[in-house]
Structures are given as C-alpha cells and as structure tokens.
Design a protein around this motif. Structure first.
Motif, PDB file in Angstrom:
ATOM      1  N   GLU A  33       0.830  -1.203   0.000  1.00 10.25           N
ATOM      2  CA  GLU A  33       0.000   0.000   0.000  1.00 10.25           C
ATOM      3  C   GLU A  33       0.868   1.258   0.000  1.00 10.25           C
ATOM      4  O   GLU A  33       0.562   2.230  -0.703  1.00 10.25           O
ATOM      5  N   HIS A  34       1.947   1.243   0.761  1.00 11.36           N
ATOM      6  CA  HIS A  34       2.858   2.393   0.801  1.00 11.36           C
ATOM      7  C   HIS A  34       3.502   2.617  -0.574  1.00 11.36           C
ATOM      8  O   HIS A  34       3.587   3.760  -1.041  1.00 11.36           O
ATOM      9  N   LEU A  35       3.943   1.553  -1.202  1.00  6.28           N
ATOM     10  CA  LEU A  35       4.532   1.670  -2.539  1.00  6.28           C
ATOM     11  C   LEU A  35       3.521   2.215  -3.539  1.00  6.28           C
ATOM     12  O   LEU A  35       3.848   3.063  -4.374  1.00  6.28           O
ATOM     13  N   GLU A  36       2.293   1.725  -3.453  1.00  4.97           N
ATOM     14  CA  GLU A  36       1.243   2.192  -4.363  1.00  4.97           C
ATOM     15  C   GLU A  36       1.001   3.686  -4.168  1.00  4.97           C
ATOM     16  O   GLU A  36       0.906   4.438  -5.143  1.00  4.97           O
ATOM     17  N   LYS A  37       0.932   4.144  -2.930  1.00 10.59           N
ATOM     18  CA  LYS A  37       0.719   5.567  -2.651  1.00 10.59           C
ATOM     19  C   LYS A  37       1.903   6.403  -3.114  1.00 10.59           C
ATOM     20  O   LYS A  37       1.744   7.564  -3.489  1.00 10.59           O
ATOM     21  N   ALA A  38       3.096   5.821  -3.107  1.00  7.23           N
ATOM     22  CA  ALA A  38       4.297   6.532  -3.539  1.00  7.23           C
ATOM     23  C   ALA A  38       4.450   6.521  -5.060  1.00  7.23           C
ATOM     24  O   ALA A  38       5.381   7.102  -5.598  1.00  7.23           O
ATOM     25  N   GLY A  39       3.545   5.853  -5.754  1.00  7.38           N
ATOM     26  CA  GLY A  39       3.579   5.843  -7.209  1.00  7.38           C
ATOM     27  C   GLY A  39       4.418   4.740  -7.820  1.00  7.38           C
ATOM     28  O   GLY A  39       4.695   4.765  -9.014  1.00  7.38           O
ATOM     29  N   VAL A  40       4.811   3.769  -7.022  1.00  5.61           N
ATOM     30  CA  VAL A  40       5.592   2.640  -7.533  1.00  5.61           C
ATOM     31  C   VAL A  40       4.608   1.562  -7.965  1.00  5.61           C
ATOM     32  O   VAL A  40       4.058   0.831  -7.146  1.00  5.61           O
ATOM     33  N   SER A  41       4.376   1.470  -9.258  1.00  4.44           N
ATOM     34  CA  SER A  41       3.373   0.537  -9.759  1.00  4.44           C
ATOM     35  C   SER A  41       3.937  -0.858 -10.039  1.00  4.44           C
ATOM     36  O   SER A  41       3.183  -1.822 -10.082  1.00  4.44           O
ATOM     37  N   SER A  42       5.231  -0.975 -10.235  1.00  2.00           N
ATOM     38  CA  SER A  42       5.878  -2.270 -10.469  1.00  2.00           C
ATOM     39  C   SER A  42       7.091  -2.401  -9.565  1.00  2.00           C
ATOM     40  O   SER A  42       8.230  -2.214 -10.003  1.00  2.00           O
ATOM     41  N   PRO A  43       6.891  -2.716  -8.290  1.00  7.19           N
ATOM     42  CA  PRO A  43       8.013  -2.752  -7.349  1.00  7.19           C
ATOM     43  C   PRO A  43       9.098  -3.768  -7.713  1.00  7.19           C
ATOM     44  O   PRO A  43      10.268  -3.553  -7.409  1.00  7.19           O
ATOM     45  N   LEU A  44       8.737  -4.839  -8.384  1.00  4.92           N
ATOM     46  CA  LEU A  44       9.740  -5.854  -8.733  1.00  4.92           C
ATOM     47  C   LEU A  44      10.681  -5.377  -9.833  1.00  4.92           C
ATOM     48  O   LEU A  44      11.809  -5.846  -9.931  1.00  4.92           O
ATOM     49  N   GLN A  45      10.226  -4.433 -10.655  1.00 12.48           N
ATOM     50  CA  GLN A  45      11.069  -3.896 -11.720  1.00 12.48           C
ATOM     51  C   GLN A  45      11.633  -2.520 -11.373  1.00 12.48           C
ATOM     52  O   GLN A  45      12.403  -1.959 -12.140  1.00 12.48           O
ATOM     53  N   ALA A  46      11.261  -1.962 -10.226  1.00 12.82           N
ATOM     54  CA  ALA A  46      11.701  -0.609  -9.860  1.00 12.82           C
ATOM     55  C   ALA A  46      13.178  -0.606  -9.464  1.00 12.82           C
ATOM     56  O   ALA A  46      13.696  -1.572  -8.919  1.00 12.82           O
ATOM     57  N   ASP A  47      13.838   0.508  -9.758  1.00 14.70           N
ATOM     58  CA  ASP A  47      15.240   0.691  -9.383  1.00 14.70           C
ATOM     59  C   ASP A  47      15.290   1.555  -8.131  1.00 14.70           C
ATOM     60  O   ASP A  47      15.070   2.766  -8.176  1.00 14.70           O
ATOM     61  N   PHE A  48      15.556   0.938  -6.998  1.00 19.39           N
ATOM     62  CA  PHE A  48      15.584   1.644  -5.725  1.00 19.39           C
ATOM     63  C   PHE A  48      17.001   2.073  -5.344  1.00 19.39           C
ATOM     64  O   PHE A  48      17.219   2.544  -4.234  1.00 19.39           O
ATOM     65  N   SER A  49      17.946   1.967  -6.249  1.00 21.33           N
ATOM     66  CA  SER A  49      19.331   2.287  -5.930  1.00 21.33           C
ATOM     67  C   SER A  49      19.531   3.790  -5.653  1.00 21.33           C
ATOM     68  O   SER A  49      20.450   4.169  -4.961  1.00 21.33           O
ATOM     69  N   ALA A  50      18.641   4.615  -6.182  1.00 22.54           N
ATOM     70  CA  ALA A  50      18.769   6.065  -5.978  1.00 22.54           C
ATOM     71  C   ALA A  50      18.066   6.554  -4.709  1.00 22.54           C
ATOM     72  O   ALA A  50      18.159   7.716  -4.362  1.00 22.54           O
ATOM     73  N   VAL A  51      17.383   5.647  -4.014  1.00 24.49           N
ATOM     74  CA  VAL A  51      16.659   6.034  -2.799  1.00 24.49           C
ATOM     75  C   VAL A  51      17.647   6.275  -1.675  1.00 24.49           C
ATOM     76  O   VAL A  51      18.550   5.483  -1.432  1.00 24.49           O
ATOM     77  N   LYS A  52      17.450   7.414  -1.001  1.00 21.50           N
ATOM     78  CA  LYS A  52      18.350   7.753   0.126  1.00 21.50           C
ATOM     79  C   LYS A  52      17.995   6.885   1.318  1.00 21.50           C
ATOM     80  O   LYS A  52      16.824   6.617   1.584  1.00 21.50           O
TER      81      LYS A  52
END
Length: 53
Positions: A33-52
């Motif tokens: 739910e948090h990912l969905e609210k943050a606009g991450v629609s495909s968490p398995l393909q998302a690149d989280f390397s830039a997240v602080k």
C-alpha cells in the motif's frame, strides 16, 4: 499483477493463514500500500538504488 490485485489477494489470504503469520501478512499489505501511494506501480522492476537511506 498489479499492486491492488496483490493487496486484495493478501487481504483474502488473512482469512486462511495461521495466526502466527498474520503479522507478516499485515506487514506485506502495508508495504505494498505504501509503494502504491508513492507511485511505484511495479516494485519488482523498480530501481531503488537512488533512494536515500
């Protein structure tokens, strides 16, 4: 599968899972739910390397 489909399936799963697994299911629902609210629609393909951290 979309985030909303996964959330719906996990909420249905709560009915059938063991009591000691409910916390993990609630946690997974909250994360998706948090990912969905943050606009991450495909968490398995998302690149989280830039997240602080």
């Amino acid at each position: 599968m979309t985030n909303n489909e996964a959330i719906k399936a996990l909420k249905e799963l709560k009915t059938y899972c063991a009591a000691d697994s409910l916390d993990a299911v609630h946690y997974a629902i909250a994360i998706i739910e948090h990912l969905e609210k943050a606009g991450v629609s495909s968490p398995l393909q998302a690149d989280f390397s830039a997240v602080k951290k």
